[in-house]
Scaffold this motif. Structure first.
Motif, short mmCIF file in Angstrom:
data_model
loop_
_atom_site.label_atom_id
_atom_site.label_comp_id
_atom_site.label_asym_id
_atom_site.label_seq_id
_atom_site.Cartn_x
_atom_site.Cartn_y
_atom_site.Cartn_z
N HIS A 22 0.83 -1.21 0.00
CA HIS A 22 0.00 0.00 0.00
C HIS A 22 0.87 1.26 0.00
O HIS A 22 1.90 1.33 0.65
N ARG A 23 0.37 2.26 -0.71
CA ARG A 23 1.01 3.57 -0.77
C ARG A 23 -0.07 4.64 -0.72
O ARG A 23 -1.26 4.34 -0.80
N TYR A 24 0.33 5.89 -0.62
CA TYR A 24 -0.61 7.00 -0.60
C TYR A 24 -1.55 6.88 -1.79
O TYR A 24 -1.08 6.60 -2.89
N PRO A 25 -2.83 7.06 -1.64
CA PRO A 25 -3.54 7.47 -0.43
C PRO A 25 -4.11 6.30 0.37
O PRO A 25 -4.91 6.50 1.27
N MET A 26 -3.68 5.07 0.07
CA MET A 26 -4.29 3.90 0.72
C MET A 26 -3.50 3.33 1.89
O MET A 26 -3.97 2.43 2.55
N LEU A 27 -2.31 3.83 2.17
CA LEU A 27 -1.57 3.33 3.33
C LEU A 27 -2.20 3.92 4.59
O LEU A 27 -2.22 5.14 4.77
N LEU A 28 -2.74 3.05 5.44
CA LEU A 28 -3.48 3.49 6.62
C LEU A 28 -2.83 3.07 7.93
O LEU A 28 -3.48 3.07 8.97
#
Length: 152
Positions: A22-28
């Motif tokens: 995951h990377r921006y915008p999905m890294l939470l």
């Protein structure tokens, strides 16, 4: 002193990026406070007003969508699975199979630090079941059980 795999350890963003796709915008997941392959993971998501989803959810009353709380818990579970099952560097991904018993108990708003705690309920070669709980200052915002599969 050398660290054993069962010793709880923290993970920084560079290590999280090594373990999750995951990377921006999905890294939470912003930080891992502790990870113990036997007992679980405690991670943190710092919820900022700058999150893209707040533009539409909801204008004038920003609330983190419940499904994104579950996604944050799933990403923490992915970190736990990768470390516990020795998958680091293999390129194998962890995918959702099922989400069960999800309950949303409190709204998550900008400025909150969302604590993410996940433990294994069942661990098999390719299928894992988890129990997750998200909270703010000790108050549960979401709890859920979910199943994931490790790709071949």
């Amino acid at each position: 002193m050398s660290e054993t795999p069962s010793t709880p350890s923290a993970l920084s963003i560079p290590r999280i990026l090594e373990l999750l796709p995951h990377r921006y915008p999905m890294l939470l997941v912003d930080r891992v406070v502790s990870l113990d392959p036997e007992t679980g993971i405690h991670a943190v998501k710092a919820v900022s007003f700058n999150e893209d989803f707040f533009q539409g959810h909801f204008p004038g009353r920003p609330v983190m969508p419940g499904v994104l709380q579950i996604e944050a818990l799933a990403q923490a579970a992915g970190l736990l699975a990768v470390e516990a099952l020795g998958l680091a560097g293999t390129g194998k991904l962890v995918y959702f199979l099922a989400i069960d018993n999800a309950k949303f108990r409190k709204m998550v708003e900008p400025g909150h630090l969302l604590d993410l705690k996940v433990e294994f309920l069942q661990r098999r070669a390719r299928i894992c079941k988890f129990k997750g709980e998200a909270s703010i200052d000790g108050e549960v915002t979401c709890d859920v059980e979910f199943t994931a599969m490790i790709e071949k």
